[in-house]
Motif scaffolding. Structure first.
Motif, short mmCIF file in Angstrom:
data_model
loop_
_atom_site.label_atom_id
_atom_site.label_comp_id
_atom_site.label_asym_id
_atom_site.label_seq_id
_atom_site.Cartn_x
_atom_site.Cartn_y
_atom_site.Cartn_z
N GLY A 296 -10.71 0.30 8.25
CA GLY A 296 -10.92 1.14 7.07
C GLY A 296 -9.69 1.34 6.20
N GLY A 297 -8.70 0.42 6.29
CA GLY A 297 -7.53 0.56 5.44
C GLY A 297 -6.76 1.83 5.76
N THR A 298 -6.72 2.74 4.82
CA THR A 298 -5.99 3.99 5.02
C THR A 298 -6.60 4.85 6.13
OG1 THR A 298 -7.31 5.05 3.28
CG2 THR A 298 -5.18 4.07 2.65
N GLU A 299 -7.86 4.56 6.50
CA GLU A 299 -8.52 5.32 7.57
C GLU A 299 -8.35 4.66 8.93
OE1 GLU A 299 -10.50 8.34 7.77
OE2 GLU A 299 -9.14 8.59 6.06
N ARG A 300 -7.64 3.54 8.98
CA ARG A 300 -7.55 2.77 10.22
C ARG A 300 -7.02 3.60 11.39
NH1 ARG A 300 -3.66 -0.57 12.81
NH2 ARG A 300 -4.63 -2.30 13.97
N LEU A 301 -5.91 4.29 11.19
CA LEU A 301 -5.33 5.08 12.28
C LEU A 301 -6.26 6.20 12.71
CD1 LEU A 301 -1.55 5.38 11.33
CD2 LEU A 301 -2.68 3.65 12.72
#
Length: 339
Positions: free
Chosen positions: A172-177
């Motif tokens: 999820g890009g910026t939601e990856r972490l």
């Protein structure tokens, strides 16, 4: 500066270089131990530094010493100046551009690899679910090179080895972490991993089993991921052992919240007697990478996982990079699916 200390976040403000009065870009980083791997970028991985020809540059390395260190680096080019080619094989396609994830109230692109004989046979196949699909099949969509999953499996198939379906879920890009850890890290986030693993087990897997010729049993279903993707693959395998019975855990970010991870492993190691674990890491990736893996394996064995169901491969030349994971994927695949 994306690096092994900040889980390779390309836009971490704590590692942003500042221009001094002489025109140099300066960054002071925390004192640490072991080896630091790093690479410069311009806020995202589409603008990572390249070599003198604008091609992919391997990770830089710094060995920490006790005294203060000054290191000078020269950026030779930006990798985006080189045109990345589409390298995806004909038997890979995008299953959906916006597959809905009800547990997270979002959607994600899903890729699928079908074995070369899928359309000409009536057989059923094991399935591998893999994280970070941007980096699995196509150099054009990867941030630092692809895993070459399609090329590797096509070659293994041609040599008479077992075949499998691969389902890749884009991060999820910026939601990856946030999505790749069920626990929170005060500095980097996390906490949505439980919902993400529920999506894998209760939404995506049932869909794949319904629409493709699969062998749905846990013993025929694998999860493979690297870094944070390794962490969430490991977590999902322990949470849903009745769904996923083969786990390929590459360079896992167990450091993200090792305390909660350790508690989870101690409490959720039941029903794992048939689960296979393949752990991969470079010995110099970080100070705690290998020891964290060894601690986790120790707990698993004490809780009843047979020693022969766990395999570790630690390489002195292993780096926290797609090139390393690509190199080792075939070996891990064969161990998991021919044992």
């Amino acid at each position: 500066m994306a690096n092994s200390l900040n889980n390779w976040r390309p836009n971490d403000p704590n590692f942003e270089l500042k221009k001094d009065s002489f025109g140099n870009y300066i960054l002071q980083i925390p004192k640490n131990e072991g080896t630091l791997e790093y690479k410069f970028n311009q806020v995202n991985w589409e603008t990572a530094e390249g070599d003198e020809n604008g091609n992919k540059l391997e990770n830089r390395k710094l060995v920490f010493i006790e005294n203060n260190q000054t290191v000078e680096n020269k950026i030779l080019s930006w990798e985006h100046s080189a045109i990345k080619k589409n390298t995806v094989a004909d038997n890979v396609k995008v299953l959906s551009e916006n597959f809905y994830i009800p547990q997270l109230k979002t959607s994600r692109r899903i890729w699928i690899y079908l074995p070369p004989n899928y359309s000409t046979s009536h057989k059923k196949y094991p399935v591998i679910y893999m994280q970070d699909a941007q980096n699995l099949f196509n150099d054009a969509t990867s941030f630092s090179g692809e895993w070459k999953i399609d090329e590797t499996l096509n070659q293994l198939f041609a040599e008479g080895n077992p075949d499998a379906i691969v389902v890749g879920i884009e991060n999820g890009g910026t939601e990856r972490l946030n999505e790749y850890s069920p626990w929170n890290n005060e500095k980097y986030g996390g906490g949505k991993g439980d919902a993400y693993t529920e999506f894998l087990a209760k939404t995506l897997k049932p869909y794949i089993d319904k629409n493709y010729r699969t062998l749905p049993q846990a013993k025929n279903t694998a999860l493979i991921g690297s870094s944070m993707g390794g962490l969430i693959s490991f977590y999902a395998g322990l949470k849903y052992p009745e769904k996923f019975g083969k786990l390929g855990i590459f360079s896992p970010s167990f450091w993200f919240n090792f305390k909660d991870l350790n508690l989870f492993v101690n409490k959720n190691s039941k029903n794992l007697k048939n689960t296979q674990f393949y752990f991969l890491a470079g010995t110099e990736e970080s100070e705690d990478m290998v020891s964290d893996i060894q601690k986790v394996i120790s707990v698993l064995i004490k809780k009843g996982v047979p020693e022969e169901n766990s395999k570790t491969k630690f390489d002195e030349d292993g780096t926290h990079s797609e090139s390393y994971w690509s190199r080792e994927f075939g070996t891990a695949y064969l161990w998991l699916f021919t044992k």
